[in-house]
Design an enzyme around this catalytic site. Sequence first.
Site, mmCIF file in Angstrom:
data_model
loop_
_atom_site.group_PDB
_atom_site.id
_atom_site.type_symbol
_atom_site.label_atom_id
_atom_site.label_comp_id
_atom_site.label_asym_id
_atom_site.label_seq_id
_atom_site.Cartn_x
_atom_site.Cartn_y
_atom_site.Cartn_z
ATOM 1 N N GLU A 62 3.639 -12.990 3.419
ATOM 2 C CA GLU A 62 4.151 -11.657 3.719
ATOM 3 C C GLU A 62 4.939 -11.740 5.006
ATOM 4 O O GLU A 62 4.550 -12.452 5.938
ATOM 5 C CB GLU A 62 3.020 -10.640 3.871
ATOM 6 C CG GLU A 62 3.530 -9.244 4.217
ATOM 7 C CD GLU A 62 2.431 -8.191 4.293
ATOM 8 O OE1 GLU A 62 2.761 -7.002 4.313
ATOM 9 O OE2 GLU A 62 1.246 -8.559 4.326
ATOM 10 N N CYS A 251 1.752 -4.901 2.512
ATOM 11 C CA CYS A 251 2.197 -3.542 2.829
ATOM 12 C C CYS A 251 3.709 -3.384 2.693
ATOM 13 O O CYS A 251 4.191 -2.254 2.635
ATOM 14 C CB CYS A 251 1.750 -3.175 4.243
ATOM 15 S SG CYS A 251 -0.026 -2.891 4.379
ATOM 16 N N ASN A 383 -0.400 -2.850 -4.524
ATOM 17 C CA ASN A 383 -1.108 -3.549 -3.449
ATOM 18 C C ASN A 383 -1.955 -2.560 -2.659
ATOM 19 O O ASN A 383 -1.418 -1.637 -2.046
ATOM 20 C CB ASN A 383 -0.104 -4.215 -2.498
ATOM 21 C CG ASN A 383 -0.771 -4.737 -1.236
ATOM 22 O OD1 ASN A 383 -1.426 -5.770 -1.253
ATOM 23 N ND2 ASN A 383 -0.600 -4.034 -0.118
ATOM 24 N N GLU A 384 -3.274 -2.715 -2.734
ATOM 25 C CA GLU A 384 -4.192 -1.969 -1.860
ATOM 26 C C GLU A 384 -4.009 -0.450 -1.912
ATOM 27 O O GLU A 384 -4.097 0.224 -0.886
ATOM 28 C CB GLU A 384 -4.046 -2.435 -0.408
ATOM 29 C CG GLU A 384 -4.516 -3.842 -0.158
ATOM 30 C CD GLU A 384 -4.524 -4.196 1.326
ATOM 31 O OE1 GLU A 384 -4.219 -3.324 2.151
ATOM 32 O OE2 GLU A 384 -4.858 -5.347 1.650
#
Length: 829
Positions: A62, A251, A383-384
């Site tokens: 990332e 993120c 994602n999350e």
Amino acid sequence: MSRTARSRTRLRLGLTATALLTAAALVPAPAHAEDVTDYTITVDPDAEGAAIDDTMYGVFFEDINRAADGGLYAELVQNRSFEYSTADNGSYTPLTSWATSGTAEVVSDSGRLNERNRTYLALGAGSSVTNAGYNTGMRVEEGKRYDFSVWARAESGTTLAVTLKDAAGPLADARRVAVKGGWAQYEATFTASRTSNRGRLAVASSGAAALDMVSLFPRETYKNQPGGLRKDLAEKIAALKPGFVRFPGGCLVNTGSMEDYSESSGWQRKRSYQWKDTIGPVEERATNANFWGYNQSYGLGYYEYFRFAEDIGAMPLPVVPALVTGCGQNKATDDPALLERHIQDALDLIEFANGPATSTWGKVRAEMGHPRPFGLTHIGVGNEENLPREFFARFQRFRAAIEAKYPDITVVSNSGPDDSGTTFETAWQLNREGKVDMVDEHYYNSPQWFLQNNDRYDSYDRSGPKVFLGEYASQGNAWKNGLAEAAFMTGLERNADIVELASYAPLLANEDYVQWSPDMIWFNNHASWGSADYEVQKLFMTNVGDRVVPSRASTTPNVSGPLSGAVGLSTWATSAAYDDVQVTAADGTTLLSDDFSGDAAQWTHSGGGSWSVRDGQYVQTDEAAENTLVTAGDPAWHDYDLHVKATKKAGKEGFLVAFGVKDTGNHYWWNLGGWNNTQSAVEQATDGAKSTLISKAGSIETGRAYDIDIKVRGRQVTLYLDGREWGGFTDDKPAEPFRQVVTEDARTGELIVKVVNAQPAEARTAIDLGGAKVASRARVTTLAADAEAVNTETDSPVTPVTSTFRGVANEFTYTFPAHSVTFLRIARR
């Protein structure tokens, strides 16, 4: 990843080895009797263990901590396209990292290079600009070549004087570039005359000119690819021999606008990471704000990710947005047309990766230099997400479309940002009911949590979805963190039939641009080094084996008394008032009583913030301060009831009420209205690193008084909010320091005995190989160091030591050093 790293510890390490090793190894002084614990390991070589895929361990890339621009992407010029803006970072301007002399202005008008490259530099006659690069400047090495390029326009003609220099003078002979007419790319090459870490690139123009995409690359990149990757970082990743590369986030994927970068969307500068923005000629790629507080040039884009994965023999695993934001944003986009566009983008991505060169997107890949397909087999959606139901409804739409067109692609779901709690449980329920193939779990916890949860996957449903542990780390880069992760990894391997993929995170950190710690590989502009965690990952990733050989081990004698400690009050980015604090022993004896009618003499302020007694309340007024802990009482207190009245005055979150407080780094607290006032949880801090024991969604109202009660009995805790039971837990799980797993290498036939001894005592171990016929020698690799040791640029105390052990038999004894990870590769006869 989403949760803010609340401590950034960097570490150092030292090496010891066992006395049973040959003279090639270090031999420690004899241990005292009390410094040795006895264990047994019993192996059953004839029993059937889980098969382990070659792809089990991989890496997650990332762009955080300047991992891409200023990191793996080898570009030396920062802000090469003059695209920086306050959308990226409040301190940025279009000339960030540039110094000007004369007339220089960043312009956004119809004279731009192309529609997606919105700004350029207008440079006046006789003017110049100088770029500072990253960190202390541009790293150049004597005798090596550096390739300069620039897009320039000068209708009346001009000559560009391009120099590479530092404060001491030139670093290479200057280059002169003649520019005439409309936009065109110009190139030159420097050969460095000396080495410097503080290089600057200067471009001066004799006449008026427009400049864009000012670039300087080392000729020597990974696999010598032009415009490629920084060699030392790519080689460190390749040395792990990862089975997969997950990218690009994180993120970056599930935050920001889901719109594209176009006139119709208003050229939005805070968007989710969308793969089509990142392919094609670099000068035509969209710019974007990075969630972590800087700019993304997208010079390192999807094509480069796929190519890098191929170069290191890893499976690519891209992640696309699901139109539900997370990482604190927590918003579901409700736009059917936009959802359909993103679903089509996912289908187009698969065609880009796997389609023939004659297909629409396969042709784009081929034109970029890769006619052959990349062989994509897995794709992550989302994602999350903290909104599991909204996420899963959209995930099902993606999955249905992908499976209809590409039935061989595994579509990966996720379970939110934590290892437990309401979001996690709801997400898993939906994933099981939806018969999802694979679920991506993420968690960042204390070393103690990892020691306690080696058995996490033992009880997972073998008929349910497989697990992709896409992000995990213990909170720190010391050797104790690496030990805890190694202990946990033995459990991952033992459960390889459930945990098919696992990757530590984050992968990279530029030491001068850190947003998150710990990290696996650290670097600056001239050096890189693997952390203790890197050495653990490398040892496991290069010694996986093909199947688990069932084994069992004795455990460490456990002595645990009741949960004990003082009490505390704190806040996080919030102003709050506390009153009527009562601590009562189980027999009714009052241990503490404070209504703050006088002073706060019973309390010790050990955190930040500003505390004072006001109108009979104990008030913390600093709305920016984080962890403002004040404590009272005796660390030996146990079996008590804590009552406090709390009122939020202002700020982002709620209350932090602590119990079992040993010191500022070792305690429990009930975090009410945490995570930007979206959930409440009980967190346990061990040596400053936190793990979540129980969590629920919820928020705290400003101005309302809450009655908070915590009942501690033995190691059981029950929590009450306004007289109603909120939840509870029992903290009686041992943090077992001695863990092991045995695997078999099908190619060599070797048994690989992997042992973690995460305690300050040696582990004298009787090993029974269950009748296996084995050679008398074993190849041994040992990592051992002081628990607090940290690898740095100049010192790497956590380094593997290899040796030969000559005492192997069907039954033999081996003493594992204190604070060590040891792999024994034992050949069969």
